[in-house]
Write a protein that holds these residues in place. Sequence first.
Motif: not given
Length: 332
Positions: A256-262, A300-303
């Motif tokens: 349930x955590x957030x992940x920012x994919x660079x 939860x997914x960010x770019x």
Amino acid sequence: MTAATGIGSMPGDDAAAVAEATRTVLDSLPDLPHLVELPGRGATASMTGRGLAVLAELGADLQPAGWRLTGGGAGVDHRRARSLLAQDLDVLEEQAQGLTGAFKIQVAGPWTLAATVERPRGDKLLADAGARRELAQALAEGVRDHVRDVRRRLPDVTRLVVQVDEPALAAVLDARVPTASGFGRHRTVHPPEASNALGWVLGAATEAGGEAWVHTCAAGTPLGLLRGAGARGLAVDLSLMTAADHDALGEALEAGDSVVLGVVPTTAAAGPEAGERALVERVERWLDMLGIDPGTVSGQLLVSPACGLAGADVAWSRRALALSSDTARRLS
């Protein structure tokens, strides 16, 4: 819904550039805009200078070799760093009136500061266990005050993310930080100590009402340690991730955590790799590799760009943020 954000730094070297960069971020990243950082203004606006600006109680000044704690009050450059941060927050407060939803601020982490700031008598704070503990505690107290200040300035924001930048953590853990002479390396810091100090800072951010994330654009950073210290979000350069890192990111999403994919290039890039379609396909392939249904983690997914945009020109910095936003929208 998949969202887009930036890492923090933007091109520019004066007050007008701060105002323009703030407008760009607020317009381009409606889901999670961030406080802009312009290290092009010099050492007082660098990541280290910015971190020291947040620091509580401890004073520093700028020497030919870099930042050094004074053992007393803040030097003129330290006061300048604090002044620049306050000015940037004033610009944000003016331009973000009525902003609701989410917002992000960034601060250098305790281990990156310990690896770049010297003790009053010279050599990095890393060389002294007591000094690095004192630094981490002072940073935690400063972050607590900083979060409260930003919340006061942006009263309608319901979610305040605090991104702790730790690009030097891997080098600290692997004994790769050089001593002042350049002929030796500082001894490794063991994971439990690294986790405790980082945990103080992340905990302070959480206690003050923030959501604690950690960003690293360095290979070899132990993502499990970051989560164990209290990070509820991880921001990474996807191109640097190992198989173990991919697994750790998948575990974070499942928890349930957030992940920012660079994934967006940080400087102007020619060819299909800089195109929106290629970026979308890259993220989709990554999710498929992990066996994750995009629909279950879209919130939860960010770019984002792979790292900060200080090295880009203004045109590409705008394009990179637009690509991040467009990619996130298509993924949604």
